[in-house]
Write a protein that holds these residues in place. Structure first.
Motif, PDB file in Angstrom:
ATOM      1  N   ASP A 431      38.325  37.334  67.790  1.00 35.34           N
ATOM      2  CA  ASP A 431      38.853  38.708  67.706  1.00 35.34           C
ATOM      3  C   ASP A 431      38.319  39.566  68.849  1.00 35.34           C
ATOM      4  O   ASP A 431      39.059  40.364  69.456  1.00 35.34           O
ATOM      5  N   ALA A 432      37.044  39.431  69.119  1.00 37.36           N
ATOM      6  CA  ALA A 432      36.462  40.205  70.218  1.00 37.36           C
ATOM      7  C   ALA A 432      37.106  39.833  71.546  1.00 37.36           C
ATOM      8  O   ALA A 432      37.397  40.695  72.396  1.00 37.36           O
ATOM      9  N   ALA A 433      37.375  38.521  71.732  1.00 38.33           N
ATOM     10  CA  ALA A 433      38.014  38.080  72.971  1.00 38.33           C
ATOM     11  C   ALA A 433      39.436  38.639  73.072  1.00 38.33           C
ATOM     12  O   ALA A 433      39.869  39.091  74.152  1.00 38.33           O
ATOM     13  N   ALA A 434      40.198  38.613  71.932  1.00 33.36           N
ATOM     14  CA  ALA A 434      41.571  39.148  71.946  1.00 33.36           C
ATOM     15  C   ALA A 434      41.573  40.648  72.227  1.00 33.36           C
ATOM     16  O   ALA A 434      42.385  41.164  73.010  1.00 33.36           O
ATOM     17  N   GLN A 435      40.616  41.344  71.587  1.00 34.30           N
ATOM     18  CA  GLN A 435      40.533  42.795  71.805  1.00 34.30           C
ATOM     19  C   GLN A 435      40.199  43.106  73.249  1.00 34.30           C
ATOM     20  O   GLN A 435      40.766  44.019  73.866  1.00 34.30           O
ATOM     21  N   ALA A 436      39.279  42.336  73.784  1.00 34.71           N
ATOM     22  CA  ALA A 436      38.916  42.546  75.187  1.00 34.71           C
ATOM     23  C   ALA A 436      40.101  42.260  76.090  1.00 34.71           C
ATOM     24  O   ALA A 436      40.325  42.955  77.100  1.00 34.71           O
ATOM     25  N   LYS A 437      40.883  41.215  75.731  1.00 34.21           N
ATOM     26  CA  LYS A 437      42.058  40.885  76.535  1.00 34.21           C
ATOM     27  C   LYS A 437      43.092  42.014  76.482  1.00 34.21           C
ATOM     28  O   LYS A 437      43.666  42.401  77.520  1.00 34.21           O
ATOM     29  N   ARG A 438      43.314  42.546  75.251  1.00 35.86           N
ATOM     30  CA  ARG A 438      44.271  43.642  75.122  1.00 35.86           C
ATOM     31  C   ARG A 438      43.825  44.861  75.925  1.00 35.86           C
ATOM     32  O   ARG A 438      44.611  45.520  76.612  1.00 35.86           O
ATOM     33  N   LEU A 439      42.557  45.189  75.825  1.00 28.86           N
ATOM     34  CA  LEU A 439      42.040  46.331  76.581  1.00 28.86           C
ATOM     35  C   LEU A 439      42.203  46.121  78.067  1.00 28.86           C
ATOM     36  O   LEU A 439      42.549  47.042  78.817  1.00 28.86           O
ATOM     37  N   ALA A 440      41.978  44.911  78.510  1.00 23.53           N
ATOM     38  CA  ALA A 440      42.120  44.618  79.931  1.00 23.53           C
ATOM     39  C   ALA A 440      43.566  44.771  80.374  1.00 23.53           C
ATOM     40  O   ALA A 440      43.867  45.314  81.460  1.00 23.53           O
ATOM     41  N   GLN A 442      45.901  46.608  78.883  1.00 25.22           N
ATOM     42  CA  GLN A 442      46.243  48.025  78.863  1.00 25.22           C
ATOM     43  C   GLN A 442      45.691  48.747  80.098  1.00 25.22           C
ATOM     44  O   GLN A 442      46.364  49.598  80.705  1.00 25.22           O
ATOM     45  N   LYS A 443      44.471  48.409  80.446  1.00 25.97           N
ATOM     46  CA  LYS A 443      43.869  49.034  81.634  1.00 25.97           C
ATOM     47  C   LYS A 443      44.638  48.656  82.871  1.00 25.97           C
ATOM     48  O   LYS A 443      44.896  49.497  83.768  1.00 25.97           O
ATOM     49  N   ALA A 444      45.042  47.399  82.963  1.00 24.86           N
ATOM     50  CA  ALA A 444      45.821  46.974  84.134  1.00 24.86           C
ATOM     51  C   ALA A 444      47.178  47.675  84.176  1.00 24.86           C
ATOM     52  O   ALA A 444      47.657  48.102  85.246  1.00 24.86           O
ATOM     53  N   GLN A 445      47.810  47.786  82.967  1.00 19.12           N
ATOM     54  CA  GLN A 445      49.107  48.472  82.896  1.00 19.12           C
ATOM     55  C   GLN A 445      48.978  49.926  83.321  1.00 19.12           C
ATOM     56  O   GLN A 445      49.805  50.461  84.080  1.00 19.12           O
ATOM     57  N   ALA A 446      47.955  50.585  82.795  1.00 18.26           N
ATOM     58  CA  ALA A 446      47.733  51.989  83.174  1.00 18.26           C
ATOM     59  C   ALA A 446      47.488  52.117  84.657  1.00 18.26           C
ATOM     60  O   ALA A 446      47.957  53.067  85.315  1.00 18.26           O
ATOM     61  N   LYS A 447      46.767  51.174  85.219  1.00 18.68           N
ATOM     62  CA  LYS A 447      46.487  51.220  86.651  1.00 18.68           C
ATOM     63  C   LYS A 447      47.776  51.075  87.445  1.00 18.68           C
ATOM     64  O   LYS A 447      48.005  51.761  88.440  1.00 18.68           O
ATOM     65  N   ARG A 448      48.612  50.127  87.023  1.00 18.67           N
ATOM     66  CA  ARG A 448      49.869  49.922  87.714  1.00 18.67           C
ATOM     67  C   ARG A 448      50.754  51.181  87.636  1.00 18.67           C
ATOM     68  O   ARG A 448      51.374  51.594  88.611  1.00 18.67           O
TER      69      ARG A 448
END
Length: 490
Positions: A431-440, A442-448
């Motif tokens: 779960d922690a890995a999935a959450q970290a992946k989602r956050l990453a 989202q951060k990449a999407q926001a950056k784009r």
């Protein structure tokens, strides 16, 4: 070489003060047969040729003391001893002892007589008379010139008297002996007054049989404690021996002067036996090293069928039989072959013999009944013990089964808990890995999106600037044209 010989003599005199008197070369009577309870027992106490003895034998004994030294004490003894009748024990021995350059050669005559006090009580008197020659053995003297100290040492012919007494019961024996009570020098026709080996010896001996099963059944146990009270010191010693019916015996001992000893013996045949003893000293004598003694003996066949049977390692292994534990000669005489005593009334003699035989048969029957009762009681006790042992074994097995089940349940529960814990930890990690992946993501999407917006803003700004410049350029051009047009008109 002369100095070496003198040092050997001084060493012998200083460490073996009991062996000789330095002024005349007289050597005390002292045979070192202290570590054996099987052979040459009459040298320990004059009564032992009869006490607890059942046979006659010839033995050849050799002892090498302190073997790490050259010319150390060496003893040879050949003897013939044992019980020769209902009340008589006797022995004869020839011995030679070498102490460096000193030597003794002679013999000892033993006689013991037993007086019956009761059925199991007797009093035994014994006497050892020794006759030997002591002096310097010139064959062991190696020197390049005459040595006055050796030439002035005379040869002596000595006589010694050693009486003893023993009171015995069925299992126990108590006694005294006077060692070197009188030491007479035949050459000088005088008694030796200062004899360091003159002593009073007291002893206590126990002889019994072990009741067990199997290999050690009817094993004989013998122990002897002696105290030797000399003028200058008191020596205490103890010996213990176990004789297994298969023809093997072992013994251990301790002597406050000579140290510890241990030995083993075996019957090669029912008549030939061999024994070895090892002795090591402690304290002041420990530096002298160990001593070794070996005895080879020939045992004569015993016509007394009531004595202990003798087995050997080469025999078929007949079980040793213990019928008589007492030294009572009258009991043993009822079944032994002996010559009829002179009597004036043969009928009276026959009646007495019949009475003795009847008494003996009654005693044997009583002993047999007692043994049968004891055996039955032992069997019943063993059966009860076996039943209790089986019950206890069953209870222990049930208790162990319950314990094992509880332990198994406990282990299974622990394993389940551990497995659930591992699964929970694994799920939490996933779960922690999935959450970290989602956050990453989202951060990449926001950056784009931010980058795209920035690009669009930059493009719009550039377009506005271009349009503004174009307008300014157009205005400026229109102004120049207007100015140019106005100039000709002016």
């Amino acid at each position: 070489m002369r100095t070496f010989v003198l040092l050997i003599i001084l060493c012998v005199y200083s460490t073996q003060g009991s062996y000789a008197q330095q002024e005349d070369g007289v050597v005390s009577y002292d045979l070192p047969t202290r570590n054996s309870l099987t052979f040459n027992r009459f040298t320990l106490n004059p009564t032992f040729s009869f006490v607890k003895e059942q046979t006659k034998y010839i033995s050849f004994y050799n002892k090498r003391e302190w073997v790490q030294f050259e010319n150390a004490p060496l003893t040879y003894l050949a003897s013939y001893s044992g019980r020769f009748g209902e009340n008589i024990g006797a022995g004869l021995g020839l011995f030679q002892q070498n102490y460096g350059v000193l030597t003794t050669f002679g013999g000892v005559l033993n006689f013991a007589y037993n007086a019956q006090l009761g059925y199991d009580n007797n009093l035994t008197f014994g006497l050892n008379i020794g006759a030997y020659k002591s002096g310097v053995n010139t064959a062991n003297v190696i020197t390049n010139f005459d040595d006055p100290s050796l030439q002035n040492t005379p040869d002596n012919f000595l006589l010694t008297v050693n009486p003893g007494i023993n009171y015995g019961t069925e299992f126990l024996d108590f006694g005294l002996a006077l060692n070197n009570l009188a030491l007479y020098n035949v050459n000088t026709s005088a008694l030796i007054e200062e004899d360091p080996k003159q002593s009073v010896q007291a002893h206590f001996m126990y002889t019994g049989y072990m009741r067990s099963r199997g290999f050690f059944d009817e094993t004989k146990f013998t122990s002897l404690i002696r105290s030797d009270f000399q003028k200058e010191e008191t020596i205490i010693s103890a010996l213990a021996m176990v004789t297994i019916p298969k023809g093997i015996w072992a013994q251990v001992g301790y002597n406050t002067l000579y140290g510890a000893s241990g030995g083993i013996g075996l019957n090669i045949t029912t008549q030939i036996a061999i024994e070895y003893n090892y002795e090591t000293a402690f304290g002041d004598l420990s530096s002298f090293g160990a001593s070794h003694e070996i005895t080879l003996a020939y045992r004569f066949k015993n016509d007394d069928n009531r004595a202990d049977e003798v087995s050997s390692i080469l025999s078929s292994g007949n079980k040793r039989r213990k019928i008589v534990k007492t030294t009572n000669p009258k009991v043993a005489s009822s079944t032994t072959k002996k010559a009829p005593q002179t009597s004036t009334n043969d009928e009276k003699k026959k009646k007495e013999q019949a009475i003795l035989l009847a008494e003996q048969e009654a005693k044997l029957k009583l002993e047999s009944d007692k043994k049968a009762e004891i055996l039955a009681a032992q069997q019943e006790t063993e059966a009860k013990a076996k039943l209790l042992e089986e019950q206890k074994t069953q209870e222990l097995a049930e208790s162990q089964a319950k314990t094992d089940k509880a332990e198994a349940d406990k282990i299974a529960k622990e394993r389940a808990e551990t497995r659930a814990k591992l699964l929970a930890e694994q799920k939490a990690q996933e779960d922690a890995a999935a959450q970290a992946k989602r956050l990453a993501e989202q951060k990449a999407q926001a950056k784009r999106l931010a980058e795209q917006k920035a690009q669009e803003d930059a493009a719009a700004q550039a377009k506005r600037l271009a349009e503004q410049k174009a307008e300014e350029d157009a205005a400026a051009q229109a102004k120049r044209l207007a100015e140019q047009k106005a100039k000709p008109n002016a």
